[in-house]
Motif scaffolding. Sequence first.
Motif, PDB file in Angstrom:
ATOM      1  N   LEU A   1       0.836  -1.204   0.000  1.00  0.00           N
ATOM      2  CA  LEU A   1       0.000   0.000   0.000  1.00  0.00           C
ATOM      3  C   LEU A   1       0.869   1.252   0.000  1.00  0.00           C
ATOM      4  CD1 LEU A   1      -3.049   0.695   0.145  1.00  0.00           C
ATOM      5  CD2 LEU A   1      -2.733   1.024   2.592  1.00  0.00           C
ATOM      6  N   ARG A   2       0.623   2.127  -0.968  1.00  0.00           N
ATOM      7  CA  ARG A   2       1.348   3.395  -1.076  1.00  0.00           C
ATOM      8  C   ARG A   2       0.458   4.590  -0.732  1.00  0.00           C
ATOM      9  NH1 ARG A   2       6.070   2.094  -3.303  1.00  0.00           N
ATOM     10  NH2 ARG A   2       6.205   0.337  -4.731  1.00  0.00           N
ATOM     11  N   GLU A   3      -0.852   4.416  -0.903  1.00  0.00           N
ATOM     12  CA  GLU A   3      -1.794   5.527  -0.669  1.00  0.00           C
ATOM     13  C   GLU A   3      -2.972   5.010   0.151  1.00  0.00           C
ATOM     14  OE1 GLU A   3      -4.017   8.774  -3.421  1.00  0.00           O
ATOM     15  OE2 GLU A   3      -4.322   6.682  -4.013  1.00  0.00           O
ATOM     16  N   LEU A   4      -3.257   5.702   1.261  1.00  0.00           N
ATOM     17  CA  LEU A   4      -4.411   5.377   2.087  1.00  0.00           C
ATOM     18  C   LEU A   4      -5.221   6.645   2.297  1.00  0.00           C
ATOM     19  CD1 LEU A   4      -6.130   3.555   3.904  1.00  0.00           C
ATOM     20  CD2 LEU A   4      -4.517   4.038   5.761  1.00  0.00           C
ATOM     21  N   ILE A   5      -6.455   6.625   1.821  1.00  0.00           N
ATOM     22  CA  ILE A   5      -7.376   7.749   2.016  1.00  0.00           C
ATOM     23  C   ILE A   5      -8.574   7.186   2.754  1.00  0.00           C
ATOM     24  CG2 ILE A   5      -8.846   9.456   0.890  1.00  0.00           C
ATOM     25  CD1 ILE A   5      -6.783   9.452  -1.411  1.00  0.00           C
ATOM     26  N   TRP A   6      -8.810   7.692   3.962  1.00  0.00           N
ATOM     27  CA  TRP A   6      -9.846   7.147   4.840  1.00  0.00           C
ATOM     28  C   TRP A   6     -10.705   8.304   5.336  1.00  0.00           C
ATOM     29  CZ3 TRP A   6      -9.915   1.888   6.382  1.00  0.00           C
ATOM     30  CH2 TRP A   6     -10.912   1.569   7.295  1.00  0.00           C
ATOM     31  N   GLU A   7     -11.893   8.405   4.771  1.00  0.00           N
ATOM     32  CA  GLU A   7     -12.848   9.422   5.205  1.00  0.00           C
ATOM     33  C   GLU A   7     -14.062   8.695   5.740  1.00  0.00           C
ATOM     34  OE1 GLU A   7     -13.569  12.521   2.419  1.00  0.00           O
ATOM     35  OE2 GLU A   7     -11.450  12.992   2.247  1.00  0.00           O
TER      36      GLU A   7
ATOM     37  N   PHE B   1     -11.739   3.016  12.347  1.00  0.00           N
ATOM     38  CA  PHE B   1     -10.292   2.996  12.084  1.00  0.00           C
ATOM     39  C   PHE B   1      -9.526   2.362  13.252  1.00  0.00           C
ATOM     40  CE2 PHE B   1      -6.084   4.837  11.111  1.00  0.00           C
ATOM     41  CZ  PHE B   1      -5.989   4.447   9.803  1.00  0.00           C
ATOM     42  N   GLU B   2     -10.227   1.713  14.138  1.00  0.00           N
ATOM     43  CA  GLU B   2      -9.645   1.101  15.336  1.00  0.00           C
ATOM     44  C   GLU B   2      -8.447   0.208  15.019  1.00  0.00           C
ATOM     45  OE1 GLU B   2     -11.213  -1.793  18.945  1.00  0.00           O
ATOM     46  OE2 GLU B   2     -12.580  -1.189  17.362  1.00  0.00           O
ATOM     47  N   TYR B   3      -8.511  -0.532  13.947  1.00  0.00           N
ATOM     48  CA  TYR B   3      -7.436  -1.438  13.564  1.00  0.00           C
ATOM     49  C   TYR B   3      -6.628  -0.901  12.382  1.00  0.00           C
ATOM     50  CZ  TYR B   3     -10.238  -4.512  16.455  1.00  0.00           C
ATOM     51  OH  TYR B   3     -10.954  -5.043  17.485  1.00  0.00           O
ATOM     52  N   GLY B   4      -6.724   0.383  12.151  1.00  0.00           N
ATOM     53  CA  GLY B   4      -6.077   0.998  10.992  1.00  0.00           C
ATOM     54  C   GLY B   4      -4.577   0.819  10.935  1.00  0.00           C
ATOM     55  N   PHE B   5      -3.945   0.616  12.085  1.00  0.00           N
ATOM     56  CA  PHE B   5      -2.495   0.432  12.081  1.00  0.00           C
ATOM     57  C   PHE B   5      -2.087  -0.765  11.221  1.00  0.00           C
ATOM     58  CE2 PHE B   5      -3.982  -2.236  15.496  1.00  0.00           C
ATOM     59  CZ  PHE B   5      -3.186  -3.372  15.413  1.00  0.00           C
ATOM     60  N   GLN B   6      -3.006  -1.708  10.996  1.00  0.00           N
ATOM     61  CA  GLN B   6      -2.675  -2.874  10.182  1.00  0.00           C
ATOM     62  C   GLN B   6      -2.599  -2.542   8.691  1.00  0.00           C
ATOM     63  OE1 GLN B   6      -4.131  -6.703  11.000  1.00  0.00           O
ATOM     64  NE2 GLN B   6      -4.594  -6.243  13.133  1.00  0.00           N
ATOM     65  N   LEU B   7      -2.999  -1.337   8.323  1.00  0.00           N
ATOM     66  CA  LEU B   7      -2.871  -0.890   6.941  1.00  0.00           C
ATOM     67  C   LEU B   7      -1.596  -0.078   6.730  1.00  0.00           C
ATOM     68  CD1 LEU B   7      -6.545   0.206   6.275  1.00  0.00           C
ATOM     69  CD2 LEU B   7      -5.426  -1.861   5.452  1.00  0.00           C
TER      70      LEU B   7
ATOM     71  N   PRO C   1       5.704   0.179   5.467  1.00  0.00           N
ATOM     72  CA  PRO C   1       6.869   0.971   5.060  1.00  0.00           C
ATOM     73  C   PRO C   1       6.763   1.585   3.671  1.00  0.00           C
ATOM     74  CG  PRO C   1       7.379  -1.376   4.965  1.00  0.00           C
ATOM     75  CD  PRO C   1       6.015  -1.238   5.606  1.00  0.00           C
ATOM     76  N   LYS C   2       5.864   1.115   2.838  1.00  0.00           N
ATOM     77  CA  LYS C   2       5.733   1.650   1.486  1.00  0.00           C
ATOM     78  C   LYS C   2       4.710   2.785   1.384  1.00  0.00           C
ATOM     79  CE  LYS C   2       7.337  -2.552  -0.642  1.00  0.00           C
ATOM     80  NZ  LYS C   2       7.115  -3.597  -1.628  1.00  0.00           N
ATOM     81  N   LEU C   3       4.003   3.051   2.479  1.00  0.00           N
ATOM     82  CA  LEU C   3       2.964   4.086   2.473  1.00  0.00           C
ATOM     83  C   LEU C   3       3.600   5.465   2.331  1.00  0.00           C
ATOM     84  CD1 LEU C   3      -0.148   4.355   2.824  1.00  0.00           C
ATOM     85  CD2 LEU C   3       0.302   4.881   5.222  1.00  0.00           C
TER      86      LEU C   3
END
Length: 92
Positions: A61-67, A74-80, A83-85
């Motif tokens: 994953l290089r791009e994460l957009i979360w609205e 987003f409780e478990y968002g750390f799993q997304l 290092p490539k983000l």
Amino acid sequence: MIYKSQSLTRPPDASEWGRFQSNAALVTSFKRFGLAPDIDEDTYRTLCLYHPGSHPLLPNLRELIWEEPDADVFEYGFQLLGPKLTTLHLGQ
């Protein structure tokens, strides 16, 4: 066109995780918007809770957009996060 949210009825078994991880390696951008996301909240939580290993759920994953109006999702968002983000946007 009507889009239907994807959902799980049980945690994935070992062979399903293998297939998921193969496909997850192809994902470079993940966007979650609004009240009708592609993956429902329970499915997202199930994937994060039963995810085998310590590597990111989407390793390339290089791009994460979360609205999301509900911050608890987003409780478990750390799993997304990996290092490539390079692009991260969190908002409501």
